[in-house]
Design an enzyme around this catalytic site. Structure first.
Site, mmCIF file in Angstrom:
data_model
loop_
_atom_site.group_PDB
_atom_site.id
_atom_site.type_symbol
_atom_site.label_atom_id
_atom_site.label_comp_id
_atom_site.label_asym_id
_atom_site.label_seq_id
_atom_site.Cartn_x
_atom_site.Cartn_y
_atom_site.Cartn_z
ATOM 1 N N LYS A 1 47.684 25.217 27.501
ATOM 2 C CA LYS A 1 47.323 24.309 26.415
ATOM 3 C C LYS A 1 48.550 23.532 25.941
ATOM 4 C CE LYS A 1 44.082 26.051 23.930
ATOM 5 N NZ LYS A 1 43.546 27.098 23.050
ATOM 6 N N ARG B 1 46.740 28.261 17.788
ATOM 7 C CA ARG B 1 45.929 28.676 18.941
ATOM 8 C C ARG B 1 46.800 29.364 19.989
ATOM 9 N NH1 ARG B 1 41.423 24.219 19.254
ATOM 10 N NH2 ARG B 1 42.132 22.976 17.511
ATOM 11 N N GLY C 1 39.286 36.964 25.449
ATOM 12 C CA GLY C 1 39.744 38.273 25.006
ATOM 13 C C GLY C 1 41.011 38.165 24.179
ATOM 14 N N MET D 1 43.291 36.218 21.102
ATOM 15 C CA MET D 1 43.047 35.512 19.853
ATOM 16 C C MET D 1 42.899 34.046 20.169
ATOM 17 S SD MET D 1 45.249 34.982 16.472
ATOM 18 C CE MET D 1 45.351 33.207 16.676
ATOM 19 N N ARG E 1 42.626 19.752 29.815
ATOM 20 C CA ARG E 1 43.088 20.568 30.945
ATOM 21 C C ARG E 1 42.269 20.163 32.166
ATOM 22 N NH1 ARG E 1 40.045 26.251 29.295
ATOM 23 N NH2 ARG E 1 37.986 25.314 29.291
ATOM 24 N N HIS F 1 32.157 52.909 53.708
ATOM 25 C CA HIS F 1 31.213 52.521 54.751
ATOM 26 C C HIS F 1 30.269 51.444 54.248
ATOM 27 C CE1 HIS F 1 27.437 53.064 57.092
ATOM 28 N NE2 HIS F 1 28.305 53.115 58.093
ATOM 29 N N GLU G 1 49.393 49.766 62.751
ATOM 30 C CA GLU G 1 48.699 50.217 61.542
ATOM 31 C C GLU G 1 49.304 51.477 60.956
ATOM 32 O OE1 GLU G 1 44.574 51.134 62.440
ATOM 33 O OE2 GLU G 1 45.077 51.667 64.497
ATOM 34 N N SER H 1 48.133 43.595 66.655
ATOM 35 C CA SER H 1 47.232 43.235 65.577
ATOM 36 C C SER H 1 47.511 44.195 64.423
ATOM 37 C CB SER H 1 45.784 43.359 66.037
ATOM 38 O OG SER H 1 44.932 43.001 64.974
ATOM 39 N N GLY I 1 46.828 46.286 61.491
ATOM 40 C CA GLY I 1 45.664 46.895 60.845
ATOM 41 C C GLY I 1 46.066 47.229 59.422
ATOM 42 N N ASN J 1 44.466 47.671 56.683
ATOM 43 C CA ASN J 1 43.760 48.696 55.895
ATOM 44 C C ASN J 1 44.477 50.028 56.033
ATOM 45 O OD1 ASN J 1 41.840 46.791 55.403
ATOM 46 N ND2 ASN J 1 40.289 47.678 56.747
ATOM 47 N N ASP J 2 44.628 50.468 57.268
ATOM 48 C CA ASP J 2 45.269 51.764 57.473
ATOM 49 C C ASP J 2 46.741 51.711 57.095
ATOM 50 O OD1 ASP J 2 42.913 52.737 58.230
ATOM 51 O OD2 ASP J 2 43.471 53.308 60.255
ATOM 52 N N CYS K 1 43.880 42.244 61.433
ATOM 53 C CA CYS K 1 42.437 42.466 61.436
ATOM 54 C C CYS K 1 42.000 43.420 60.353
ATOM 55 C CB CYS K 1 41.967 42.950 62.805
ATOM 56 S SG CYS K 1 42.676 44.522 63.295
ATOM 57 N N TYR L 1 47.094 34.506 64.112
ATOM 58 C CA TYR L 1 45.713 34.429 63.628
ATOM 59 C C TYR L 1 45.430 35.521 62.605
ATOM 60 C CZ TYR L 1 44.597 38.343 66.742
ATOM 61 O OH TYR L 1 44.574 39.563 67.355
#
Lengths: 884, 884
Positions: free
Chosen positions: B25, B94, B103, B105, B338, B459, B749, B768, B770, B772-773, B836, B856
């Site tokens: 602002k 403000r 959330g 003021m 804005r 899953h 991974e 590649s 991994g 996640n792991d 991946c 990629y």
């Protein structure tokens, strides 16, 4: 590319330092020949380069030419030719890797003999019997070892010949019988290999050399390397040496000799000798050998010559050597030497003795204390620290060597039965599939522990090492059913005696005899020197969870506690119910009540530990394991629910156990994560610890407390946990004039903590690398799952060079430790660094930790002496490399 | 240190770029004032520096002085003084963080009024009613927001006053009534706070500013930041601005205006306006607002002025702006502007439109295609890709937003029930505690999936995302019991309708209305441009395990398959028994038979996938999960054993399940370790794959096959696995003239694979990552365990800035990815690199992957459009940073 070196080749460095290239045997033969000018039968060494080239791409180009050239040189020097029908040159072919290795092709003797040259040998020695005996030995040896012919095809005709001649031993067979045997042997080889026995010496030689190369990857050799942690990439050298004959006549003989006693360390030469014999006769033990004093009677001059050589060798190697030698018609030949293997007691005695005056007057020598420290290995210390079997039995099965030492006892299958038997005065070996905290009381009273499952960091292994109880774990061949186990067809019942060797992992039936195990005085001398060397460079602490363990650790030389696991205090039978109350609490009030009770008992534990370590630092790790470890098993409760039904209390326990159950507890809600989920827990522990310290200070003691947060992954997480601890410290020390300095640090045991050590260091007074968990997460190896199931296959197939839970994985986990240390110190220059995984007691790992700049290692109390030694060796090794 | 800046401060950079310091602002107010010279009521901004200093150490030293100075400057400019009893200056206060944040003021208006100045205001405006209305609004607003007084204490007297006056609305209350209200309000404040309402304007101002600072760490603000991934460290700015009054008279008014339609993207200004009103009246919706065309009727000149300003703003910001404005007695004031929020459809339309000619003749402007691509976010694409609710209902409960989109259906609790209901023509929402592979058929027919447990990579979440089915997982408030679930007291029975929002994680009762979800034409235009930008720089592939998924992925723009998981093929109901045969096989023959049958069916799967991806690369990962996943549960079998007893087959299954059971399956015997333990398995898979490729080649297709080894930790392990694959390739291509080029690579991974990527690259054609792991192991976070249990607490407490399973952890896991990429390429310069994990579809993570040099990213098919966009944005962002 040069693949082959004569023994008298002029190397740029002393050959004894070139074992990588020449193998141990070749290096020492070259040293004796070219440096010491000792009487060594000439020969040459085909280097490990050739073996490695062979493993990669088959028989190396150019190798044949080099060998032919060396053979020509040998023939010229000896004035005889290989295969010469008149006066043939004979050679031996022996393997010689960098490290002595059973399971590899050992020796082919008498190579160069064929149907013609055997006649020449007979003529020139005037001894047809000797010639044909040599030939038939050669054919059978070559047939078995090089051509892979079954030994039985040679045994059978020999027995027949002896029967026919009415001879009791081979020596009684005459020339004609031996000649006939040669014909039979050659026919047997032809039958088995579909080819005639090779007659051309060049073919014989190449065949023998290739057999040595091949034997490098033989199953036994591979298994041995895995056990001894020798890299599969080294390859072996091959030594081709002119034959001399100790079996020519009564003026000949052969023997093995040690420059000192390898069993006791006494400074007196020692050996076995046979007149008119070949080396294999001495080793085979067919004839009773004589000692060196007896040899003196037969060969007084040669005896003196030999002793002078021994003196020369000791001075040259500045160490005890073992040798093989042969006397051929009155002339002494040295066939090989090496720095000799020795028992733990001998190693300690020799190391200390050698720092004093050694050798003959005018040629005295000694080693430095640092050298003495380098001469002793972890195995040597283990050998005098733990009981050992006086003699070995046949192993029934083999598991992982989890906690060193020998144990004999009657088998019992439950902790309760073990305690009952112990109370009746029986010596107990506790046998379980796996142990859990509920077996502790049974483990405590056992001489030894045997489990069918689990790896080197399973509960059984860790507890046993902590208490110095010999243990064999993960013995998969052991099938337990009720109160007996079987291995194949052998059944062992409750009360039967077994003997287990926690140093080798072997399990034997019956009661083997134990040798005494009181460390000799030199043990303390060496460790004193080690301590002087590592002082201020690398400290050694112990992992201990009780006052008793702490006292033991201090007695063994620990300079503090690097890891006090508070969870063990929660598992005692009188505390577990309170822990469960805390977890099951449905109101904050109930939880607070249970926590207060836990705090009360935990304070007592802390007092005992701090008192035992008075004046030394004690690192207390706040609660680490997932909460379900303190609850009954979900499965058991569900089975009970499906069968007998559950009580109200059990229903609550099942609900809690289900709530806290995890798919992968190792990487679940544990460590500081628990602190976040149950904020009152850590505060309680710190309060108990601070009260214990205050109580001791009132008694005039000097407790030094370090609080450690487990499993940190982010700076903010550590900052939060630190704030809980600090709040308790502030409350406890409010208004004190000289408040004690409580340091707060963290385990670095997740890969993220190592990678982000710079940010985490901002909130830490110290790091302790938890290399067990770091190894688990870096590899993604759940040790409970992979160590017994996969690790043996991985080691045998060379997919891993070492079990990374025993010796730190240098390139992966080790790199993360170094990264963590460097990044941590980049933020706090004097950040205190330690390690408290199992690796803290492993010599090779200790070397890496010293390199990484760690201030201390911490290990189980019984590993402390080994860690002290290894730490000193790391310091010495590093000093050596920096002055190079 | 300067903490405070006037709107007309001369910054070195355009203020609109200084949102970090001034907040959104404040930056825009300064831009409008100092750069655009628009009519903005003067004021100043207390910077985020001040807020951060406050959070660290309380009210910053020197801040009071700076504020006082700015107030003096303001008073001088306006010719009025704060609290002046004659002609008072009034200000608004403000909050203004960098990102707009509910959330926190919001606003305190009319600050500066007190018992004296209210009289001055009445006098100078000649409007006592206005003055006291302003004062009572100020007291209640300040009381509630700054002093934390319950709003009810103000409501009550107001209602009383209205009742007494017979007034329907506040506007009907006269001056006397309002004056009385002020007295009552002040008394109420005093009662609640034990202090009189602050009269000194300086106290009022400091109180309001501090309240804004405090509100930064309010619970709602914190939760919002967690959800929106905004750092807790930013802090907020505070804007103090001269009040102007839209409620002075009929010649006054107030409104909000958009320069284009934020819902549709139409290029036509749009707004809401009220005559004689204050801003809150527009927002509150108490009176019916008028649109801008109606405003033109009242204020034709001002309307033109406003539209000219809109044009100015769009040209200046080169984007759609939203604004707040006020007309005070015929003069237009801009209160804020804005760049406006917009729907997905509007974002796409505007982005495309703005690349053409925009604005008035002579002042036309446009943006580049690259800028247009940057204007669209992942959320915008999601908004047009997945069905959304037309309007929102009240959430019954909230879980993790696992797979985006809105779904309405009747709840069913088992996969079988879901299928039965689906077959009857019902729309189904499947509700389960967790899903497992055995629920697949039920998931397939569901509109949406709701689980009570599990995290974003459970899953249910992974499968749902793969199929584009909306899903909410880990909704812990949902308690399932039999064929109903309850949340608190609300019970939802089988067949009841629920609506779930997989984009927000909300669960609503009943049937909410869905909005249509056909992507507009601009969707394709923007993605076409994105593809042009990222071409040759960062490719996008999909993770797909079936021909159907592969076809869908290709349709959505995937340029290949980055991860084809072969285990899903094993779980189909017709294959699972064969897999079990293979595991249970007691002879090599039985095992080989089962493997052959698996190979046969797997070949068919591969053919379908390769055909769908004809001419594009397909990376097939050999079997990864632990074998026990294919076996029945140990516990269920044991319970059955304890109750009903087991059949012979079940006994065998139990034995196998026990043998393969693991303590921590995530880091147990899976991936290439399986290959080592069951060597025939991988060979079979490769054979099936090669046969599938051969079949397609015969049909004239061009299959491009990449074989990927999972979970590698050492070079030697990969070399071994590679040798199995290569042997099959050699056999299959023997004698071919132009053998197809099959590349062989590995997942990276485990942390070790990343740290030792240089050695591993020696045996790999591609990596590649991994992630996640890699995230699980780097943090030691078992996602099944920690994501729903710990992650919310960790995010709320700021222990983690982001859920590392959604957005890659830059400092830890990201550093390992970069290390792996760099080390890999240090050995092989052109090593192909991809990713991946789930992160392959996350925009912020994609930015890091591009930075790391990856070739990629691969993600679930429905994330492909988002990944294409994010990849282009990463390329553009990088080009921008390199030309800076």
């Amino acid at each position: 590319m040069s693949y082959v070196y004569a023994f008298d080749h002029k190397h740029k460095r002393p050959p004894m330092q070139m074992k990588d290239l020449l193998g141990g045997k070749g290096a020492n033969l070259a040293e004796m020949t070219s440096v010491l000018k000792l009487p060594v039968p000439p020969g040459f060494t085909i280097s490990t380069d050739a073996c490695r080239a062979y493993m990669k791409g088959g028989w190396p180009a150019g190798l044949d030419g080099e060998i032919a050239e060396q053979v020509k040189r040998l023939e010229k020097a000896m004035g005889r030719k290989l295969g010469d029908p008149k006066d043939p040159l004979l050679v031996s072919v022996r393997s010689g890797a960098k490290f002595s290795m059973p399971g590899m092709m050992d020796t082919v003797l008498n190579l160069g003999l064929n149907d013609q040259s055997v006649e020449g040998l007979a003529a020139v020695t005037g001894d047809e019997r000797f010639a044909y005996d040599s030939y038939r030995r050669f054919i059978s040896m070559y047939g078995r070892i090089v051509l892979g012919v079954d030994g039985e095809v040679f045994e059978h005709p020999l027995e027949e010949a002896k029967a026919k001649a009415g001879a009791k031993s081979d020596a009684e067979l005459g020339a004609a019988a031996l000649k006939k045997l040669c014909t039979q042997y050659k026919a047997a080889v032809k039958k088995a290999t579909k080819k005639p026995f090779p007659q051309a010496p060049a073919d014989q030689l190449r065949g023998a050399i290739e057999a040595v190369f091949r034997s490098w990857n033989g199953a036994r050799a591979v298994a041995y390397r895995v056990r001894e942690k020798i890299s599969h990439d080294l390859g072996t050298a091959v030594n081709v040496q002119t034959m001399v004959f100790g079996n020519r006549d009564q003026n000949s003989g052969t023997g093995v000799g040690f420059t000192r006693n390898a069993a006791t360390g006494d400074n007196k030469p020692y050996g076995d000798f046979l007149v008119n014999a070949q080396g294999e006769d001495v080793v085979a033990g067919i004839r009773n050998t004589e000692d060196l004093d007896h040899m003196k009677l037969h060969f007084p001059k040669i005896h003196d010559e030999l002793l002078a050589i021994f003196d020369r060798l000791e001075r040259h190697y500045t160490d005890m050597c073992d040798t093989e030698f042969t006397i051929e018609q009155g002339k002494l030949w040295m066939l090989q030497t090496r720095v000799g293997k020795r028992t733990g007691a001998a190693a300690l005695k020799m190391a200390v003795d050698m720092t004093r005056k050694n050798g003959r007057k005018g040629a005295q020598w000694s080693i430095t204390k640092a050298e003495a420290v380098m001469r002793v290995s972890a195995d040597h210390l283990d050998g005098v620290l733990h009981p050992q079997f006086a003699s070995k039995g046949k192993a029934l099965a083999k598991g992982l060597a989890a906690s060193p030492g020998a144990a004999v006892g009657q088998v019992y299958f439950t902790a309760d039965d073990a305690v009952a038997a112990h109370n009746k005065g029986h010596k107990v070996v506790l046998v379980r599939s796996e142990t859990s905290p509920e077996d502790i009381h049974g483990m405590q009273v056992s001489q030894g522990i045997l489990t069918a499952r689990g790896g080197l960091v399973s509960h059984a292994a860790v507890v046993a090492r902590g208490w110095g109880i010999p243990a064999v774990v993960g013995a998969e061949a052991v099938r337990i059913a009720g109160k007996q186990f079987h291995v194949g067809d052998t059944v062992v019942k409750e009360g039967d005696f077994v003997s287990i060797d926690g140093t080798t992992g072997e399990i034997m039936l019956g009661e083997l005899k134990l040798a005494a195990a009181e460390p000799p005085a030199e043990f303390h001398t060496i460790l004193k020197w080690a301590d002087q060397i590592r002082k201020g460079k690398l400290a050694v602490r112990a992992n201990a969870d009780t006052g008793e363990d702490a006292a033991k650790a201090r007695e063994l030389g620990a300079e503090g506690i690097g890891l006090c696991r508070t969870e063990h205090m929660f598992l005692a039978p009188d505390r577990l119910p309170v822990v469960r109350e805390m977890i099951l609490a449905s109101t904050d009030e109930d939880e607070a009540k249970a926590l207060a009770e836990l705090g009360r008992v935990q304070q007592i534990d802390f007092e005992e530990i701090l008192e035992a370590m008075d004046g030394l630092p004690v690192t207390v790790r706040l609660l680490d394991p997932p909460l379900h470890e303190f609850l009954p098993s979900v499965e058991e409760l569900r089975i009970k629910k499906a069968t007998k039904g559950l009580s109200k209390r059990e229903k609550a326990e099942l609900e809690a156990a289900e709530e806290w159950a995890e798919h992968n507890p190792m990487i679940g809600t544990r460590g500081v994560r628990l602190g976040v989920v149950k904020p009152g827990l850590y505060a309680m522990q710190v309060r108990a610890l601070l009260r214990a310290a205050a109580t001791l200070r009132k008694k005039g003691k000097n407790p030094i407390v370090e609080v450690m947060i487990p499993l940190t992954v982010t700076r903010d997480e550590l900052a939060l946990a630190r704030s809980w601890v600090q709040a308790e410290v502030d409350t406890a020390t409010k208004g004190m004039k000289n408040p004690p300095h409580i340091t707060i640090g963290t385990m670095v045991e997740t890969p993220r903590a190592a990678v982000c050590a710079d940010e985490i260091a901002e909130e830490a007074d110290f790091f302790s690398f938890g290399t067990n968990d770091l190894t688990q997460m870096t590899f993604g190896f759940s040790r409970d799952d992979v160590e017994s199931r996969m690790m043996p296959a991985y080691l045998e197939q060379g997919l891993l060079k070492r079990n990374p839970f025993e010796t730190i994985d240098k390139d992966g986990v080790g790199a993360l430790v170094k990264m963590g240390a460097t990044k941590g110190r980049s933020v706090k220059k004097h950040l205190k660094l330690g390690v408290c995984g199992e690796h803290g007691g492993d010599p090779e790992s200790i070397e890496l930790f010293y390199e990484a700049g760690l201030d201390y290692v911490s290990c189980s109390p019984f590993r402390v002496p080994i860690a002290r030694l290894a730490a000193a060796q790391a310091v010495i090794g590093d000093a050596g490399s920096s002055t190079k």
